[in-house]
Design an enzyme around this catalytic site. Sequence first.
Site, PDB file in Angstrom:
ATOM      1  N   GLU A 152      29.456-114.674 -17.477  1.00 20.81           N
ATOM      2  CA  GLU A 152      28.737-113.276 -17.499  1.00 20.81           C
ATOM      3  C   GLU A 152      27.322-113.389 -16.261  1.00 20.81           C
ATOM      4  OE1 GLU A 152      28.545-112.174 -22.005  1.00 20.81           O
ATOM      5  OE2 GLU A 152      29.874-111.621 -22.099  1.00 20.81           O
ATOM      6  N   GLU A 309      37.486-111.738 -22.981  1.00 20.22           N
ATOM      7  CA  GLU A 309      36.642-111.970 -24.660  1.00 20.22           C
ATOM      8  C   GLU A 309      36.775-110.538 -25.690  1.00 20.22           C
ATOM      9  OE1 GLU A 309      32.704-113.695 -24.835  1.00 20.22           O
ATOM     10  OE2 GLU A 309      33.073-114.912 -23.423  1.00 20.22           O
ATOM     11  N   TRP A 317      25.950-110.117 -33.195  1.00 22.34           N
ATOM     12  CA  TRP A 317      24.518-109.882 -32.472  1.00 22.34           C
ATOM     13  C   TRP A 317      23.996-108.379 -32.278  1.00 22.34           C
ATOM     14  CZ3 TRP A 317      26.822-106.619 -29.210  1.00 22.34           C
ATOM     15  CH2 TRP A 317      28.231-106.609 -28.827  1.00 22.34           C
TER      16      TRP A 317
HETATM   17  C1  GAL Z   1      28.806-113.246 -24.753  1.00 24.53           C
HETATM   18  C2  GAL Z   1      29.459-114.352 -24.105  1.00 24.53           C
HETATM   19  C3  GAL Z   1      29.912-115.218 -25.417  1.00 24.53           C
HETATM   20  C4  GAL Z   1      29.540-115.359 -27.079  1.00 24.53           C
HETATM   21  C5  GAL Z   1      29.521-113.412 -26.907  1.00 24.53           C
HETATM   22  C6  GAL Z   1      29.577-112.762 -28.822  1.00 24.53           C
HETATM   23  O1  GAL Z   1      29.243-111.569 -24.118  1.00 24.53           O
HETATM   24  O2  GAL Z   1      29.974-114.123 -23.323  1.00 24.53           O
HETATM   25  O3  GAL Z   1      29.535-116.361 -24.626  1.00 24.53           O
HETATM   26  O4  GAL Z   1      28.196-115.582 -26.914  1.00 24.53           O
HETATM   27  O5  GAL Z   1      29.370-113.378 -26.016  1.00 24.53           O
HETATM   28  O6  GAL Z   1      30.278-112.268 -28.498  1.00 24.53           O
END
Ligand code: GAL
Length: 667
Positions: A152, A309, A317
């Site tokens: 990212e 992902e 978060w």
């Molecule tokens: C993404 C990131 C991952 C992890 C994930 C959590 O943005 O690439 O490493 O942090 O978020 O949702």
Amino acid sequence: MDDKLFDRIIHGGDYNPDQWLNTPEIWDEDMRLMNLAHVNSATVGIFAWSLIEPQEGVYDFSCLDTIMDKLHENGKAVILATPSGARPPWLAEKYPEVLRVEENGIRNLFGVRHNHCLTSPVYREKVRNINRMLAERYKEHPALKMWHISNEYSGECHCDLCQNAFRAWLKKEYNNDIDDLNERWWNGFWSHRLNSFEQISSPVNRGENHVSALKLAWKRFVTDSHISFYENEIAPLRELTPDIPITTNFMRMYDGIDYQKFAQHLDLISWDSYPAWEKGNNEEESISVAFTHDVFRSMKGGKPFFLMESTPSLVNWHPVNKLPKPARQALSSMQAVAHGADSIQYFQWRKSRGGHEKYHGAVVDHCGHENTRVFREVTRLGKQLELLADITGSRTDSHVAVVCDWENIWAVRYFCGYNNNRRDYIKECEKWYAPFCKRGIATDVIAMDADFSKYDLVIAPFLYMLKDGTAERIEEYVKNGGTFLMTYLSALVDTDDRCYLGGFPAGNLKNVFGIVCEETDSLPENMTGKASFNGKMYDVNHVCDILHADTAAVLGTYESDFYAGTPAVTKNTFGKGAAWYAAFRNDDCLANDICQQLIAETGLVSDAAFPVPDGVQVRKRGDFLFVLNFADDNRSICLDKEYTDVLAECPCSGTVSLPECGYLILK
Ligand code: GAL
């Protein structure tokens, strides 16, 4: 590179065995669980730099060797990451220049991740070196199937190295001619005429932040810095593993980098999708996610992409992390496949025991076994994906496109005037995308410099900035029979945010659209105007252009304010095509109603030969027809004929009831 990279849908995700060095027995357990879950791939090494180079020039690949071998023995494809997303402490300690300088001019201390300078020659050299070591080590490894560059990419650095690089970039961009730059940035305004490029710095709050051309230039520079950083990363990989495809994971509509430009440097697009399910309107969110899939698929002309992902359950978060409903992840995954994904991958395989993300969803929870709801759901999905193996590599052919352009995202944000509170450019693009999505009509989402000629209809909401040649290409497209729609505040400025002179829309677009826009009105939040289209009344929200129709037919007029009776929706026949202008913003159903007419006029057809109920999305990919229920309750689908239910492996016809989060895949 071939569109069909694998003969199965890749199912796997981020795997961090290096967090479990002291309990290596867990690695065999991981293999057992991956086999159970029908997981066929793992992405490794994303944050593994301190593992493989614990001290400068000292390398230890023993863990990674073991993991690569184990994965291979278990038939898993490895997506191997380069580790530049987070650096080991020794590197920052010895070479502070690798750390990022924030907008406030202060250099960050070591910590978190994504905290590096993009220009630093030391960092670039160290990254190139570790990437070369990885490529040397694993170039013959049979498990290595793809490179995942960094993680990212994002952010920007304001250190002296970056400032100098920015000036060099500007010199190239403006032919080393400061007078040219002064003219294009309109620097006579507020006495900003520059004598040399050395007087320019990055836009910051306590310095220059009112020159939109500077801000646009900075964004372009940051994009190019990321691209050259990436090119530096991949040089050893291209040299040593020329046949292994390369990608880097993008983030939804992140606008710190022009993804449409960056995309040209990748072998395939991949992105990380974390929809905000169960937090508001799931149906609206599902259209927004569909839009994003189509953005990424369109970046490479319809070529499949990877969903690098997604979470198998919740994230950690959001301020409040609600669990998505059972089957939501599966529905969401099938939507990705329907829109062109050749992989469903998770963050993360196993929950970490400590660290910042230990409460983030994972396939394997802290309990460590397979008897969980999430594990069962992932397994079920894994089995279903196996039934769709034939879909990989298939492209989508769309006959309609919505323009959502990264540079225009910036331009729309930076100008000052009219309604400064409400711009919502991406939401506006989604609004004009939704009518097609809801009707099951495949749609591309493209940059303004993409080829229009393959579409029957192109819709460009709020096309505020025109890049060089865009006006001419719109004209050409319409003249040759295309239908093009623009909305309010379109075709106003060039790429330095300088207004076109001689009336809006710019240049000959006045003839193409058969209108002249003379003024623009803005409405505060608590005020709406009225306008009609085809005899129906609509609210005018936030902003509207006041037009004169020249050759255009007036299909709608304003019904309020001093401009009542003047054109609000127009259509001009030009050459063999038509140019529409929707002069006001409406936050309800105007886009839907206009698109209804456009669909009829341009003969666009749905992928579904049966009625698509509200909240349901239908999408064809290859031989498969996906029917996805994003509504908050059951939906009945009245099929037009007998299909094969691919997942149930049986015939399917008549009326089928789809529960909330239910999906059907038909052939
Ligand atoms: C993404 C990131 C991952 C992890 C994930 C959590 O943005 O690439 O490493 O942090 O978020 O949702």
